[in-house]
Design an enzyme around this catalytic site. Structure first.
Site, PDB file in Angstrom:
ATOM      1  N   LEU A 107      46.211  61.707  66.128  1.00  0.00           N
ATOM      2  CA  LEU A 107      45.061  61.282  67.566  1.00  0.00           C
ATOM      3  C   LEU A 107      46.642  60.842  68.304  1.00  0.00           C
ATOM      4  O   LEU A 107      47.887  60.880  67.716  1.00  0.00           O
ATOM      5  CB  LEU A 107      45.399  59.985  66.640  1.00  0.00           C
ATOM      6  CG  LEU A 107      44.074  60.056  66.022  1.00  0.00           C
ATOM      7  CD1 LEU A 107      43.282  57.968  65.461  1.00  0.00           C
ATOM      8  CD2 LEU A 107      42.398  60.513  66.363  1.00  0.00           C
ATOM      9  N   HIS A 108      46.428  60.669  69.431  1.00  0.00           N
ATOM     10  CA  HIS A 108      47.305  60.138  70.653  1.00  0.00           C
ATOM     11  C   HIS A 108      46.377  59.398  71.782  1.00  0.00           C
ATOM     12  O   HIS A 108      45.306  58.614  71.220  1.00  0.00           O
ATOM     13  CB  HIS A 108      47.337  61.674  71.077  1.00  0.00           C
ATOM     14  CG  HIS A 108      46.848  62.479  71.850  1.00  0.00           C
ATOM     15  ND1 HIS A 108      45.030  62.209  72.141  1.00  0.00           N
ATOM     16  CD2 HIS A 108      45.840  63.564  71.221  1.00  0.00           C
ATOM     17  CE1 HIS A 108      44.392  62.660  73.109  1.00  0.00           C
ATOM     18  NE2 HIS A 108      44.694  63.857  72.173  1.00  0.00           N
TER      19      HIS A 108
ATOM     20  N   HIS B 147      43.022  59.917  72.101  1.00  0.00           N
ATOM     21  CA  HIS B 147      41.960  59.098  71.545  1.00  0.00           C
ATOM     22  C   HIS B 147      42.104  57.716  71.554  1.00  0.00           C
ATOM     23  O   HIS B 147      41.080  57.129  71.366  1.00  0.00           O
ATOM     24  CB  HIS B 147      42.322  59.566  69.801  1.00  0.00           C
ATOM     25  CG  HIS B 147      41.976  61.510  69.824  1.00  0.00           C
ATOM     26  ND1 HIS B 147      43.193  62.026  69.688  1.00  0.00           N
ATOM     27  CD2 HIS B 147      41.075  62.663  69.908  1.00  0.00           C
ATOM     28  CE1 HIS B 147      43.386  63.471  69.445  1.00  0.00           C
ATOM     29  NE2 HIS B 147      41.806  63.266  69.440  1.00  0.00           N
TER      30      HIS B 147
ATOM     31  N   LYS C 227      38.496  64.635  79.338  1.00  0.00           N
ATOM     32  CA  LYS C 227      39.756  66.185  79.010  1.00  0.00           C
ATOM     33  C   LYS C 227      38.707  67.581  78.722  1.00  0.00           C
ATOM     34  O   LYS C 227      38.865  68.647  79.015  1.00  0.00           O
ATOM     35  CB  LYS C 227      40.240  65.494  77.380  1.00  0.00           C
ATOM     36  CG  LYS C 227      41.163  66.976  76.708  1.00  0.00           C
ATOM     37  CD  LYS C 227      42.476  67.174  77.700  1.00  0.00           C
ATOM     38  CE  LYS C 227      42.675  68.390  77.312  1.00  0.00           C
ATOM     39  NZ  LYS C 227      42.945  69.035  76.159  1.00  0.00           N
ATOM     40  N   ASP C 228      37.557  67.217  77.824  1.00  0.00           N
ATOM     41  CA  ASP C 228      36.805  67.678  77.236  1.00  0.00           C
ATOM     42  C   ASP C 228      35.037  68.247  77.872  1.00  0.00           C
ATOM     43  O   ASP C 228      34.401  67.729  77.518  1.00  0.00           O
ATOM     44  CB  ASP C 228      36.475  67.984  75.941  1.00  0.00           C
ATOM     45  CG  ASP C 228      37.327  68.293  75.046  1.00  0.00           C
ATOM     46  OD1 ASP C 228      37.807  69.213  74.630  1.00  0.00           O
ATOM     47  OD2 ASP C 228      38.057  67.138  74.511  1.00  0.00           O
TER      48      ASP C 228
ATOM     49  N   SER D 206      45.831  67.532  71.004  1.00  0.00           N
ATOM     50  CA  SER D 206      46.936  67.323  69.780  1.00  0.00           C
ATOM     51  C   SER D 206      46.947  68.371  69.351  1.00  0.00           C
ATOM     52  O   SER D 206      48.263  68.872  69.208  1.00  0.00           O
ATOM     53  CB  SER D 206      45.264  67.379  68.371  1.00  0.00           C
ATOM     54  OG  SER D 206      44.879  66.464  68.513  1.00  0.00           O
TER      55      SER D 206
HETATM   56  P1  AMP Z   1      39.436  65.974  69.651  1.00  0.00           P
HETATM   57  O1  AMP Z   1      40.312  65.128  68.413  1.00  0.00           O
HETATM   58  O2  AMP Z   1      40.461  67.250  69.944  1.00  0.00           O
HETATM   59  O3  AMP Z   1      37.924  66.981  69.547  1.00  0.00           O
HETATM   60  O4  AMP Z   1      39.026  64.979  70.844  1.00  0.00           O
HETATM   61  C1  AMP Z   1      38.536  64.110  69.851  1.00  0.00           C
HETATM   62  C2  AMP Z   1      37.782  62.796  71.474  1.00  0.00           C
HETATM   63  O5  AMP Z   1      39.110  62.533  71.642  1.00  0.00           O
HETATM   64  C3  AMP Z   1      37.141  64.331  72.660  1.00  0.00           C
HETATM   65  O6  AMP Z   1      36.415  63.002  73.036  1.00  0.00           O
HETATM   66  C4  AMP Z   1      38.313  64.267  73.670  1.00  0.00           C
HETATM   67  O7  AMP Z   1      37.789  64.823  74.790  1.00  0.00           O
HETATM   68  C5  AMP Z   1      38.878  63.007  73.515  1.00  0.00           C
HETATM   69  N1  AMP Z   1      39.810  63.631  74.158  1.00  0.00           N
HETATM   70  C6  AMP Z   1      40.821  64.030  73.616  1.00  0.00           C
HETATM   71  N2  AMP Z   1      41.990  64.567  74.948  1.00  0.00           N
HETATM   72  C7  AMP Z   1      41.945  63.677  75.509  1.00  0.00           C
HETATM   73  C8  AMP Z   1      42.613  63.009  76.156  1.00  0.00           C
HETATM   74  N3  AMP Z   1      44.186  63.957  76.726  1.00  0.00           N
HETATM   75  N4  AMP Z   1      42.065  61.442  77.592  1.00  0.00           N
HETATM   76  C9  AMP Z   1      41.086  60.781  77.561  1.00  0.00           C
HETATM   77  N5  AMP Z   1      40.091  61.957  76.065  1.00  0.00           N
HETATM   78  C10 AMP Z   1      41.083  63.026  75.282  1.00  0.00           C
END
Ligand code: AMP
Length: 280
Positions: free
Chosen positions: A33-34, A37, A149-150, A186
């Site tokens: 996580l960052h 998230h 982001k996605d 990530s």
């Molecule tokens: P992931 O763990 O990459 O599947 O992301 C989980 C959720 O966090 C998804 O809804 C992503 O769009 C969101 N997310 C990832 N990176 C960011 C970011 N930089 N800013 C905002 N939401 C993010």
């Protein structure tokens, strides 16, 4: 925070979920996580009485050649961050729980999954929509929180929720960036220092395109060209696609006369990064 780990049966999740005050918000993630998230978790805490976070590196959304095994993981750190952010329940399903041996039902959203990420990553969105539908059915949240982001992912999930009458409200939150503009991800952890610097071409090219738009440029081909030239000028970058598309349908535009999504995927060394910006 209650942590449900390893091969817990769905019944145990349901039992834990049923104890939570309503309404329940869900934040699906793949962990490591960052701040991006955590912005979702924090907003979920503001908008729901209880927040469930899932961490699941979903094998069905990765191609055989993708980075599934190398995908970064740090559960201990994730648990601390989620506790601090105020999440109530963390669910860590395993692939066996999600996909038992006789698994045979898939959710396939058709048109809006075809371009962009869908074109470059065949099967990716089928994995995403199937796992998100399963998470929704298991957790039964009133709201679910996703990052812009996605951008295509959230458009696809909204389409699925509409098409299948899923009783969940989708909340989309803005992209969280590093101070220099790089969208948090990530996968940024894969970048060496030189690549980390080169990765700025994504946000820089989006900023240049937006600035042309603000100066009155409405020719989508010129906007795409502005982004391409900036990315191609960076020796460590390999452009996979740039797009200037209708925000709703994700079809490529000729003129920027409606709300548009600028988006791109770029390899920096071996790391595939995506970024986007909304215009209009
Ligand atoms: P992931 O763990 O990459 O599947 O992301 C989980 C959720 O966090 C998804 O809804 C992503 O769009 C969101 N997310 C990832 N990176 C960011 C970011 N930089 N800013 C905002 N939401 C993010």
């Amino acid at each position: 925070m209650n942590v449900l780990q390893k091969n817990i049966a769905l019944g145990e999740l349901r039992a834990a979920r049923s104890m939570l005050p309503e309404p329940v918000g869900l934040v699906p993630t793949m962990g490591f996580l960052h701040e991006g998230h955590l912005s979702l978790v924090k907003r979920a805490c503001e908008q729901s009485a209880s927040v469930v976070v899932s961490i699941f590196v979903n094998p069905t959304q990765f191609a055989p050649t993708d980075d599934l095994d190398a995908y970064p993981r740090d559960l201990e750190r994730d648990v601390t961050l989620l506790q601090e952010a105020g999440a109530n329940l963390l669910w860590l399903p395993t692939p066996d729980v999600m996909y038992p041996p006789d698994f045979q039902t898939w959710v396939d959203v058709e048109k809006i999954t075809q371009p962009l990420e869908g074109e470059k990553r065949p099967g990716h969105f089928r994995g995403v929509t199937t796992v998100v539908a399963k998470l929704f059915n298991a957790v039964q949240p009133q709201k679910a929180f996703f990052g812009q982001k996605d951008a295509q992912q959230v458009a696809v999930i909204r389409q699925m929720v509409r098409d299948l009458n899923m009783p969940v409200e989708i909340v989309t939150l803005p992209i969280i960036r590093e101070r220099d503009g790089l969208a948090m991800s990530s996968r940024n952890t894969y970048l060496n220092p030189e690549e980390r610097r080169a990765a700025l071409v994504l946000s820089k090219s989006l900023a240049a395109a937006e600035s042309a738009y603000e100066s009155g440029e409405r020719d989508a081909q010129i906007i795409r060209k502005i982004m391409e030239e900036i990315i191609n000028a960076e020796p460590l970058a390999r452009l996979e696609y740039v797009s200037c598309a209708n925000f709703e349908t994700l079809e490529e535009l000729e003129m920027l006369d409606k709300k548009a999504l600028l988006s791109m995927a770029v390899y920096i060394g071996k790391t595939r990064l995506i970024d986007n910006r909304v215009l209009g």
